[in-house]
Write an enzyme that holds these catalytic residues in place. Structure first.
Site, PDB file in Angstrom:
ATOM      1  N   ARG A  25       0.827  -1.225   0.000  1.00  0.00           N
ATOM      2  CA  ARG A  25       0.000   0.000   0.000  1.00  0.00           C
ATOM      3  C   ARG A  25       0.853   1.264   0.000  1.00  0.00           C
ATOM      4  O   ARG A  25       0.443   2.284   0.572  1.00  0.00           O
ATOM      5  CB  ARG A  25      -0.953   0.027   1.199  1.00  0.00           C
ATOM      6  CG  ARG A  25      -2.062  -0.994   1.151  1.00  0.00           C
ATOM      7  CD  ARG A  25      -3.230  -0.506   0.305  1.00  0.00           C
ATOM      8  NE  ARG A  25      -4.202  -1.568   0.099  1.00  0.00           N
ATOM      9  CZ  ARG A  25      -5.338  -1.691   0.780  1.00  0.00           C
ATOM     10  NH1 ARG A  25      -5.661  -0.806   1.683  1.00  0.00           N
ATOM     11  NH2 ARG A  25      -6.153  -2.676   0.533  1.00  0.00           N
ATOM     12  N   ARG A  29      -3.340   6.512   1.162  1.00  0.00           N
ATOM     13  CA  ARG A  29      -3.892   7.730   1.756  1.00  0.00           C
ATOM     14  C   ARG A  29      -2.968   8.440   2.728  1.00  0.00           C
ATOM     15  O   ARG A  29      -3.214   9.581   3.091  1.00  0.00           O
ATOM     16  CB  ARG A  29      -5.213   7.395   2.459  1.00  0.00           C
ATOM     17  CG  ARG A  29      -6.357   7.192   1.481  1.00  0.00           C
ATOM     18  CD  ARG A  29      -7.533   6.502   2.135  1.00  0.00           C
ATOM     19  NE  ARG A  29      -7.185   5.141   2.495  1.00  0.00           N
ATOM     20  CZ  ARG A  29      -8.035   4.258   3.013  1.00  0.00           C
ATOM     21  NH1 ARG A  29      -9.264   4.608   3.276  1.00  0.00           N
ATOM     22  NH2 ARG A  29      -7.628   3.028   3.296  1.00  0.00           N
ATOM     23  N   ARG A  38      -6.377  11.139  -5.964  1.00  0.00           N
ATOM     24  CA  ARG A  38      -7.614  10.412  -5.662  1.00  0.00           C
ATOM     25  C   ARG A  38      -8.806  11.358  -5.770  1.00  0.00           C
ATOM     26  O   ARG A  38      -9.850  11.005  -6.311  1.00  0.00           O
ATOM     27  CB  ARG A  38      -7.488   9.824  -4.257  1.00  0.00           C
ATOM     28  CG  ARG A  38      -8.731   9.275  -3.632  1.00  0.00           C
ATOM     29  CD  ARG A  38      -8.826   7.785  -3.854  1.00  0.00           C
ATOM     30  NE  ARG A  38      -9.677   7.164  -2.855  1.00  0.00           N
ATOM     31  CZ  ARG A  38     -10.973   7.400  -2.724  1.00  0.00           C
ATOM     32  NH1 ARG A  38     -11.567   8.261  -3.512  1.00  0.00           N
ATOM     33  NH2 ARG A  38     -11.663   6.771  -1.782  1.00  0.00           N
ATOM     34  N   ASP A  75      -6.631  -3.093  -7.609  1.00  0.00           N
ATOM     35  CA  ASP A  75      -7.199  -3.714  -6.412  1.00  0.00           C
ATOM     36  C   ASP A  75      -7.496  -5.178  -6.713  1.00  0.00           C
ATOM     37  O   ASP A  75      -7.815  -5.525  -7.858  1.00  0.00           O
ATOM     38  CB  ASP A  75      -8.477  -3.001  -5.958  1.00  0.00           C
ATOM     39  CG  ASP A  75      -8.830  -3.382  -4.521  1.00  0.00           C
ATOM     40  OD1 ASP A  75      -8.302  -2.742  -3.599  1.00  0.00           O
ATOM     41  OD2 ASP A  75      -9.591  -4.342  -4.338  1.00  0.00           O
ATOM     42  N   TYR A 152     -14.673 -12.381  -0.466  1.00  0.00           N
ATOM     43  CA  TYR A 152     -15.388 -11.126  -0.768  1.00  0.00           C
ATOM     44  C   TYR A 152     -16.571 -11.381  -1.704  1.00  0.00           C
ATOM     45  O   TYR A 152     -17.625 -10.760  -1.567  1.00  0.00           O
ATOM     46  CB  TYR A 152     -14.439 -10.099  -1.401  1.00  0.00           C
ATOM     47  CG  TYR A 152     -13.468  -9.501  -0.402  1.00  0.00           C
ATOM     48  CD1 TYR A 152     -13.819  -8.397   0.364  1.00  0.00           C
ATOM     49  CD2 TYR A 152     -12.202 -10.056  -0.207  1.00  0.00           C
ATOM     50  CE1 TYR A 152     -12.949  -7.861   1.288  1.00  0.00           C
ATOM     51  CE2 TYR A 152     -11.312  -9.521   0.720  1.00  0.00           C
ATOM     52  CZ  TYR A 152     -11.691  -8.422   1.467  1.00  0.00           C
ATOM     53  OH  TYR A 152     -10.832  -7.902   2.391  1.00  0.00           O
TER      54      TYR A 152
END
Ligand code: CP3
Length: 343
Positions: A25, A29, A38, A75, A152
């Site tokens: 990652r 952020r 973003r 992703d 998921y």
């Protein structure tokens, strides 16, 4: 010269006094420049599917820190999306998907040959990166491992214990196995296309491998990764594969041998000294600093970074975190960590 890149040297089994380093990652952020791009994209999926912007956020941590590898910005849930699942990211809630729990749901999904239309922008991102990265920076492509992606797809969201996937595998093993088989095949094609576009290494993220035990671990964490690794290496001789069966604990032992992976990524629940003795004996390992230390900083960050470098210094090692860097990490702590590794 591709062979001279530090990351590829460790993956080939070379022991280096200063290990190569990158962070899971690393485009994320915690970086103000990521938040700006973003915001420009508007939403996360648009960022993933806009090659110029996805490439830009991939380059950002390379410019700032000079990591030894860049990881494609995408992703693990883009593959189910390409297979026909609905996918959306709602703010503060994490990912949401349409669910696959019946024969009819599975039958509605596309086949492995039909994923590339949706995923074409990802391959374009890889091409931009392969062209634009510094020559010493290795380019890593990735996908989720079938078990984690299935958790998921079955639940339609992230779950603390992967309960819905465990329930489906118990209630209808034949259906569950067909979902795993479809994901295994589609992942081979997806990663193969990333390699064709310029990825030099691929990584399989099995974030929820730790919720499997015994024969289930062999069947759903080990076997799909073995099959994907074998197929990719047959198509792309010499391609290095990193496997990340997160929280596999004792099952990290022998995982590289059993799957054919060139490197096993370790989470921070295992001690580096233990992993050096029991896992690194089979080859390269990656890891495993606690991501919380990049929030905390201070002397413990430096001590733990040095301890991990020292513990793995007898064999091939890629320095990384035990899981992704968190949004509250201090970007200056990454510089301090790098200073402790590179001196
Ligand atoms: O490592 C990298 O920098 C490459 C990009 C990358 C992302 N996700 C970008 C992302 C990679 C390799 C992933 C993998 C991924 N995605 C995993 C496996 C690794 C892990 O963390 O266990 C999983 C389980 C996912 C699914 C996913 N995507 C979740 C659960 C979430 C929400 C959690 C969160 O951090 O918000 C995402 C969103 C996501 N994927 C973000 C990023 C940078 C945050 C989205 C944002 O910018 O708001």
């Amino acid at each position: 010269m591709a062979e001279r890149k530090k990351l590829l040297r460790s993956l080939a089994g070379e022991v280096q006094a200063v290990p190569p380093v990158w962070l899971m990652r690393q485009a994320g952020r915690y970086l103000p420049e990521y938040r700006a791009t973003r915001a420009q994209a508007g939403d996360f999926l648009t960022l993933c599917y806009t090659p110029e912007l996805a490439a830009e956020v991939t380059f950002q941590p390379i410019r700032r820190y000079g990591f030894d590898a860049a990881i494609l910005f995408a992703d693990i849930l883009l593959l189910p999306h390409a297979l026909g699942a609905d996918l959306w990211f709602s703010a503060g809630e994490g990912p949401r998907l349409s669910t696959v729990t019946t024969e009819a749901d599975l039958a509605r999904l596309r086949g492995r040959d039909d994923i590339h239309e949706t995923l074409a922008p990802v391959y374009e991102t890889v091409r931009i990166l392969a062209q634009g990265l510094p020559r010493e920076t290795a380019l890593i492509g990735f996908a989720g491992a079938p078990w984690t992606v299935a958790t998921y797809m079955v639940a339609g969201r992230g779950t603390p214990d992967q309960g819905p996937a465990h329930a489906l595998k118990a209630a209808d093993p034949a259906l569950f196995d067909r979902l795993i088989a479809l994901l295994t095949e589609a992942t081979i094609d997806y990663l193969s296309a990333q390699v064709a576009a310029g990825a030099e290494v691929v990584k399989l993220f099995d974030s929820w491998a730790g919720s499997l035990s015994g024969e289930d671990f062999d069947r759903y964490a080990l076997e799909p990764v073995r099959a994907i690794t074998a197929a990719l290496k047959a198509r792309h001789p010499g391609l290095p594969v990193i496997a990340f069966p997160r929280e596999a604990g004792g099952r990290y032992v022998g995982f590289a041998r059993a799957t054919g992976a060139d490197c096993v990524a370790l989470d921070n629940s295992v001690a580096a000294e233990w992993a050096a003795e029991h896992v690194q004996r089979d080859g390269c390992v990656q890891g495993n600093l606690d991501p919380a230390l990049l929030v905390e900083g201070g002397p413990r960050l430096i001590e733990e970074t040095r301890r991990i470098v020292r513990a793995f210094s007898g064999g091939p090692h890629i320095f990384n975190l035990g899981h992704g860097i968190t949004p509250d990490a201090d970007p200056d702590n990454v510089h301090r960590m790098l200073e402790a590794i590179r001196g």
